[in-house]
Design an enzyme around this catalytic site. Structure first.
Site, PDB file in Angstrom:
ATOM      1  N   LYS A   1     -10.805  -0.926  10.087  1.00 35.95           N
ATOM      2  CA  LYS A   1     -10.707  -2.192   9.379  1.00 35.95           C
ATOM      3  C   LYS A   1     -11.410  -3.315  10.393  1.00 35.95           C
ATOM      4  CE  LYS A   1      -7.415  -0.465   6.408  1.00 35.95           C
ATOM      5  NZ  LYS A   1      -8.384  -0.028   5.192  1.00 35.95           N
TER       6      LYS A   1
ATOM      7  N   GLN B   1      -4.388  -5.378   6.960  1.00 43.26           N
ATOM      8  CA  GLN B   1      -5.501  -6.376   6.271  1.00 43.26           C
ATOM      9  C   GLN B   1      -5.190  -7.917   7.033  1.00 43.26           C
ATOM     10  OE1 GLN B   1      -7.775  -5.506   4.096  1.00 43.26           O
ATOM     11  NE2 GLN B   1      -6.850  -3.503   3.835  1.00 43.26           N
TER      12      GLN B   1
ATOM     13  N   HIS C   1       0.943  -1.137   0.067  1.00 48.19           N
ATOM     14  CA  HIS C   1      -0.028   0.014   0.089  1.00 48.19           C
ATOM     15  C   HIS C   1       0.934   1.173  -0.097  1.00 48.19           C
ATOM     16  CE1 HIS C   1      -2.859   3.040   1.595  1.00 48.19           C
ATOM     17  NE2 HIS C   1      -3.680   2.218   1.360  1.00 48.19           N
TER      18      HIS C   1
ATOM     19  N   CYS D   1      -4.662   2.378  -3.694  1.00 49.35           N
ATOM     20  CA  CYS D   1      -3.737   2.906  -3.182  1.00 49.35           C
ATOM     21  C   CYS D   1      -2.368   1.886  -3.335  1.00 49.35           C
ATOM     22  CB  CYS D   1      -3.815   3.162  -1.391  1.00 49.35           C
ATOM     23  SG  CYS D   1      -4.840   4.667  -1.342  1.00 49.35           S
TER      24      CYS D   1
ATOM     25  N   ASP E   1       3.076  -4.306   8.125  1.00 55.01           N
ATOM     26  CA  ASP E   1       1.842  -3.778   7.982  1.00 55.01           C
ATOM     27  C   ASP E   1       0.821  -4.684   8.053  1.00 55.01           C
ATOM     28  OD1 ASP E   1      -0.379  -2.430   6.831  1.00 55.01           O
ATOM     29  OD2 ASP E   1       0.602  -1.826   5.052  1.00 55.01           O
TER      30      ASP E   1
END
Length: 408
Positions: free
Chosen positions: A228, A205, A125, A366, A202
């Site tokens: 999220k 997700q 991202h 993104c 990261d």
């Protein structure tokens, strides 16, 4: 941990799912961008402003003490959810983007210098690319990029070849926000540590979709966004190893992050407060704790299994439709499926699906370098949450067939 899972009962906890779109039942498949919120979170957030609202820390009055306790309890919940060694390793931020920028400035500006190297991948991202680009510009370092295969999998051999004694930071997504590819972060962390680099994950997700154990992964930093994982916008957290947080410089200055201020000089608070300058969005942080309690009550293993069945159903269905191209078919796949329909622009496909009541995300997500890697301008992305159903997947597949007919 409750192993019984009834998706219809779960859906009753999310008021927005009862809304109509163009007089059709809402089918919300844009969870990779933001999830909807359950009553358990809405009620906690509402309660803060109705009953206990007061600026946290340093207050001596009742409301301030109550709100402070709730805020710090939420920090403990985040630490428990990630299996951090101590809640002092949890820094509240607004989102994954802010967390990664925090590391880039507070760690990177101190420990990265001319000639050093930072490694990311093609699937990142923008928020896990641009902060490192800016750090390289500030410090005279170099950004190296690990490749992604045609199936959407990280090329681990090529990644290993990028690492050397010059590597200072390796920052990789746990799960691709576009393709749903799941990276072997434990191995990647070990590779980074073998050359003396720190590993940043990261987890925007992955935290909503699977159990995360930072001690087992071994990472130095891990970032995620609350919105999220069923929490309010403006909530998120950074996990950082205590020794690293102690060694880092503050990245924002102001109230709360100080020990003593004088015109002769200033000393700073201990982590995590050293990185939480100013009045935080304590209501959002408290509600983040409620969101993590909510998913832990269901069981992350239960959520992961339910969503895996939806992803498989989606992939199998899309691959059976002539003219559909799925972008990224990694063996280890979770949460998101991106695809193209014939030569139809993703925006056009997304707009038609919207008229059918189906909310998907379209565009480059993104992740423009990944789009360039596959030679496309964007995709249609369906991303899943614990409240989605097999019937909704079937509605999406029927919608894709309808998109094809509209352009035939």
């Amino acid at each position: 941990m409750n192993k019984e899972f009834n998706v219809d009962d779960v859906r009753l906890q999310f008021p927005i799912l009862a809304e109509k779109v163009y007089k059709k039942n809402l089918i919300y498949l844009d969870n990779g961008a933001t999830t909807q919120k359950p009553l358990a979170v809405i009620d906690v957030y509402d309660n803060v402003y109705r009953k206990v609202n007061a600026n946290i820390h340093r207050g001596v009055h009742h409301l301030s003490n109550v709100c402070t306790d709730l805020y710090e309890k939420a920090r403990q919940i985040v630490a428990r959810h990630l299996n951090a060694a101590d809640s002092s390793e949890i820094v509240f931020t607004r989102n994954t983007t802010e967390s990664i920028n925090l590391v880039a400035y507070a760690y990177g500006d101190k420990f990265v210098g001319p000639g050093d190297e930072i490694v990311v991948s093609e699937m990142e991202h923008h928020s896990n690319i641009v902060p490192w680009q800016l750090l390289c510009q500030r410090r005279g370092a170099k950004l190296l990029v690990a490749k992604v295969s045609d199936h959407g999998e990280l090329d681990m051999g090529q990644l290993a070849g990028l690492l050397s004694e010059r590597t200072r930071i390796v920052s990789i997504a746990h799960v691709s926000n576009v393709m749903g590819s799941v990276n072997d972060v434990r191995t990647i962390v070990g590779m980074a540590h073998s050359v003396g680099a720190v590993a940043v994950i990261d987890a925007a997700q992955s935290v909503p979709h699977q159990a995360i154990d930072v001690q087992s992964i071994g990472c130095d930093f891990l970032a995620f966004s609350g919105h999220k994982v069923y929490a309010p916008l403006g909530s998120g957290a950074l996990y950082g190893r205590r020794d690293l947080l102690n060694a880092m410089n503050p990245w924002m200055a102001g109230g709360e992050m100080i020990d003593k201020v004088s015109f002769a000089g200033t000393t700073f608070a201990e982590p995590p407060l050293k990185f939480e300058a100013g009045t935080p969005d304590y209501a959002a942080a408290i509600a983040l704790g409620a969101a993590l309690d909510y998913v832990d009550g269901i069981g992350m293993d239960v959520i992961e299994a339910h969503e895996a069945s939806l992803v498989k159903r989606t992939l199998d269905g899309l691959l059976a439709i002539p003219g559909v191209r799925v972008i990224g078919q990694a063996e280890n796949h979770a949460s998101a499926v991106s695809f193209l329909v014939d030569s139809i622009h993703p925006y056009d496909a997304g707009m038609i699906l919207d008229k059918l009541g189906i909310a998907v995300r379209t565009g480059h997500h993104c992740a423009q370098p990944l789009m360039d890697r596959f030679g496309i301008v964007g995709t249609v992305r369906a991303s899943f949450a614990l409240y989605n159903t097999a019937d909704e997947v079937d509605a999406l597949l029927n919608g894709v067939e309808w998109v094809k007919k509209m352009f035939s």
